[in-house]
Scaffold this active site. Structure first.
Site, PDB file in Angstrom:
ATOM      1  N   GLY A  46      10.528 -75.096  -6.476  1.00  0.00           N
ATOM      2  CA  GLY A  46       9.774 -74.436  -7.535  1.00  0.00           C
ATOM      3  C   GLY A  46      10.716 -73.773  -8.512  1.00  0.00           C
ATOM      4  O   GLY A  46      11.908 -73.583  -8.221  1.00  0.00           O
ATOM      5  N   GLN A  51      13.869 -67.854 -14.608  1.00  0.00           N
ATOM      6  CA  GLN A  51      15.069 -68.514 -14.101  1.00  0.00           C
ATOM      7  C   GLN A  51      15.757 -69.352 -15.170  1.00  0.00           C
ATOM      8  O   GLN A  51      16.927 -69.726 -15.009  1.00  0.00           O
ATOM      9  CB  GLN A  51      14.723 -69.418 -12.899  1.00  0.00           C
ATOM     10  CG  GLN A  51      14.318 -68.633 -11.661  1.00  0.00           C
ATOM     11  CD  GLN A  51      14.032 -69.561 -10.498  1.00  0.00           C
ATOM     12  OE1 GLN A  51      12.939 -70.081 -10.381  1.00  0.00           O
ATOM     13  NE2 GLN A  51      15.018 -69.781  -9.646  1.00  0.00           N
ATOM     14  N   CYS A  89      16.780 -70.352  -3.083  1.00  0.00           N
ATOM     15  CA  CYS A  89      16.403 -70.144  -4.480  1.00  0.00           C
ATOM     16  C   CYS A  89      17.471 -70.774  -5.358  1.00  0.00           C
ATOM     17  O   CYS A  89      18.665 -70.593  -5.102  1.00  0.00           O
ATOM     18  CB  CYS A  89      16.305 -68.641  -4.746  1.00  0.00           C
ATOM     19  SG  CYS A  89      15.884 -68.239  -6.449  1.00  0.00           S
ATOM     20  N   LEU A  90      17.042 -71.494  -6.381  1.00  0.00           N
ATOM     21  CA  LEU A  90      18.003 -72.139  -7.282  1.00  0.00           C
ATOM     22  C   LEU A  90      18.875 -71.107  -7.994  1.00  0.00           C
ATOM     23  O   LEU A  90      19.961 -71.430  -8.454  1.00  0.00           O
ATOM     24  CB  LEU A  90      17.269 -73.006  -8.308  1.00  0.00           C
ATOM     25  CG  LEU A  90      16.537 -74.234  -7.737  1.00  0.00           C
ATOM     26  CD1 LEU A  90      15.699 -74.906  -8.817  1.00  0.00           C
ATOM     27  CD2 LEU A  90      17.512 -75.216  -7.115  1.00  0.00           C
ATOM     28  N   HIS A 131       6.994 -67.137  -3.626  1.00  0.00           N
ATOM     29  CA  HIS A 131       8.373 -66.980  -4.095  1.00  0.00           C
ATOM     30  C   HIS A 131       8.425 -67.003  -5.630  1.00  0.00           C
ATOM     31  O   HIS A 131       9.064 -66.149  -6.251  1.00  0.00           O
ATOM     32  CB  HIS A 131       9.212 -68.117  -3.481  1.00  0.00           C
ATOM     33  CG  HIS A 131      10.640 -68.155  -3.913  1.00  0.00           C
ATOM     34  ND1 HIS A 131      11.687 -67.970  -3.043  1.00  0.00           N
ATOM     35  CD2 HIS A 131      11.216 -68.382  -5.126  1.00  0.00           C
ATOM     36  CE1 HIS A 131      12.827 -68.074  -3.708  1.00  0.00           C
ATOM     37  NE2 HIS A 131      12.579 -68.323  -4.973  1.00  0.00           N
ATOM     38  N   GLU A 132       7.717 -67.976  -6.234  1.00  0.00           N
ATOM     39  CA  GLU A 132       7.758 -68.104  -7.692  1.00  0.00           C
ATOM     40  C   GLU A 132       7.008 -66.956  -8.379  1.00  0.00           C
ATOM     41  O   GLU A 132       7.449 -66.464  -9.420  1.00  0.00           O
ATOM     42  CB  GLU A 132       7.200 -69.457  -8.141  1.00  0.00           C
ATOM     43  CG  GLU A 132       7.907 -70.681  -7.563  1.00  0.00           C
ATOM     44  CD  GLU A 132       9.418 -70.652  -7.684  1.00  0.00           C
ATOM     45  OE1 GLU A 132       9.942 -70.067  -8.646  1.00  0.00           O
ATOM     46  OE2 GLU A 132      10.086 -71.204  -6.790  1.00  0.00           O
ATOM     47  N   HIS A 135       9.165 -64.022  -8.691  1.00  0.00           N
ATOM     48  CA  HIS A 135      10.112 -64.112  -9.808  1.00  0.00           C
ATOM     49  C   HIS A 135       9.534 -63.481 -11.082  1.00  0.00           C
ATOM     50  O   HIS A 135      10.260 -62.892 -11.876  1.00  0.00           O
ATOM     51  CB  HIS A 135      10.453 -65.571 -10.120  1.00  0.00           C
ATOM     52  CG  HIS A 135      11.604 -66.130  -9.334  1.00  0.00           C
ATOM     53  ND1 HIS A 135      12.871 -65.603  -9.399  1.00  0.00           N
ATOM     54  CD2 HIS A 135      11.691 -67.181  -8.490  1.00  0.00           C
ATOM     55  CE1 HIS A 135      13.689 -66.313  -8.623  1.00  0.00           C
ATOM     56  NE2 HIS A 135      12.994 -67.279  -8.050  1.00  0.00           N
TER      57      HIS A 135
HETATM   58 ZN    ZN Z   1      13.675 -68.589  -6.678  1.00  0.00          ZN
END
Ligand code: ZN
Length: 153
Positions: A46, A51, A89-90, A131-132, A135
């Site tokens: 995701g 991000q 996480c990216l 998670h998203e 963010h």
């Molecule tokens: Zn993340």
């Protein structure tokens, strides 16, 4: 569509509370298209707009089988269950950690044209939605982590 650079931990964009989307216009569509392209290239689960440096409430979730779900202004309205699993996480490359998340999550969100819809995700999709959405409030999983785990190379 274009790849957008993914911001990494330490970048102030990742600590900000994002603003709701009010214009469902071509700029939003371009952002969502770029986010999907970026997520595909990064092979992530995701991606949230902050991000890629955009402080707006928009996320994309990889549902597998080349399917991606776009959610604008998502709100989690219902959660069920709980599980502790590792996630990454990216924006936090090379790390993964165990986080407690619900096993089933229902969200209300808008599509890119401003149409409201409801979506329920389970398992990894539920984890990813939480998670998203975090963010969008400037929260990284590392703040909730129970313990970090070794990342498989
Ligand atoms: Zn993340």
């Amino acid at each position: 569509m274009a790849y957008r650079k993914i911001r990494e931990i330490g970048d102030p964009c990742l600590k900000k509370k994002c603003r709701p989307v009010t214009e469902f216009d071509e700029r939003l569509h371009a952002l969502l298209d770029d986010m999907k392209e970026t997520l595909r290239m990064a092979e992530g689960a995701g991606l949230a707009a902050p991000q890629v440096g955009i402080l707006k409430r928009a996320i994309v979730v990889n549902l597998g089988d080349n399917k991606m779900l776009e959610l604008v202004n998502p709100t989690i309205i219902k959660t069920e269950g709980s599980s502790i699993e590792a996630e990454g996480c990216l924006s936090v490359p090379g790390k993964a950690g165990e986080v407690e998340r619900p096993t089933k999550v229902t969200v209300i969100a808008y599509d890119r044209f401003g149409k409201r819809f409801e979506y329920t995700g389970e398992g990894i999709n539920a984890r990813c939605l939480c998670h998203e959405c975090d963010h969008l409030d400037g929260i990284l999983y590392v703040e909730k982590v129970i313990r970090f785990v070794d990342v498989e190379e």
